[in-house]
Scaffold this motif. Structure first.
Motif, mmCIF file in Angstrom:
data_model
loop_
_atom_site.group_PDB
_atom_site.id
_atom_site.type_symbol
_atom_site.label_atom_id
_atom_site.label_comp_id
_atom_site.label_asym_id
_atom_site.label_seq_id
_atom_site.Cartn_x
_atom_site.Cartn_y
_atom_site.Cartn_z
ATOM 1 N N VAL A 1 41.775 33.450 35.003
ATOM 2 C CA VAL A 1 43.412 33.443 35.235
ATOM 3 C C VAL A 1 43.881 33.967 34.162
ATOM 4 C CG1 VAL A 1 45.114 31.744 34.929
ATOM 5 C CG2 VAL A 1 43.419 31.112 36.424
ATOM 6 N N TYR A 2 43.277 33.998 32.852
ATOM 7 C CA TYR A 2 43.754 34.631 31.520
ATOM 8 C C TYR A 2 43.832 36.085 31.919
ATOM 9 C CZ TYR A 2 44.090 36.099 26.511
ATOM 10 O OH TYR A 2 44.585 36.812 25.568
ATOM 11 N N LEU A 3 42.877 36.481 32.480
ATOM 12 C CA LEU A 3 42.439 37.921 32.698
ATOM 13 C C LEU A 3 43.585 38.514 33.478
ATOM 14 C CD1 LEU A 3 38.581 38.629 32.451
ATOM 15 C CD2 LEU A 3 40.441 39.168 30.596
ATOM 16 N N ILE A 4 43.679 37.808 34.650
ATOM 17 C CA ILE A 4 44.699 38.289 35.570
ATOM 18 C C ILE A 4 45.999 38.322 35.122
ATOM 19 C CG2 ILE A 4 45.932 37.529 37.699
ATOM 20 C CD1 ILE A 4 43.142 36.553 38.801
ATOM 21 N N SER A 5 46.345 37.400 34.107
ATOM 22 C CA SER A 5 47.830 37.354 33.683
ATOM 23 C C SER A 5 48.172 38.311 32.852
ATOM 24 C CB SER A 5 48.109 35.924 33.237
ATOM 25 O OG SER A 5 47.230 35.685 31.971
ATOM 26 N N LEU A 6 47.065 39.165 32.313
ATOM 27 C CA LEU A 6 47.525 39.938 31.276
ATOM 28 C C LEU A 6 48.158 41.339 31.925
ATOM 29 C CD1 LEU A 6 44.586 40.099 28.936
ATOM 30 C CD2 LEU A 6 46.628 39.326 28.364
#
Length: 64
Positions: A59-64
């Protein structure tokens, strides 16, 4: 048949006397002994934590 009378059943009664010392020994012998074990977390807990961290990383990588 006629004139025959049934006899009472014969039985052998074993006499038992109360022995407090023997009774105490039996109580000690039959007492349940509990063993203390260190509690281990089940392997399922590690799996859930691993997937939670992995999901939060995705989720963190997608939100970048």
């Amino acid at each position: 048949m006629f004139g025959h009378r049934p006899k009472p059943k014969q039985f052998d009664y074993p006499y038992r006397y109360y022995d407090p010392e023997k009774d105490e020994k039996e109580k000690r012998r039959k007492r349940i002994k509990f063993e203390s074990h260190t509690r281990r977390r089940p392997a399922q807990f590690k799996t859930i934590v691993f997937f939670a961290v992995l999901l939060s990383l995705v989720v963190y990588l997608i939100s970048l």
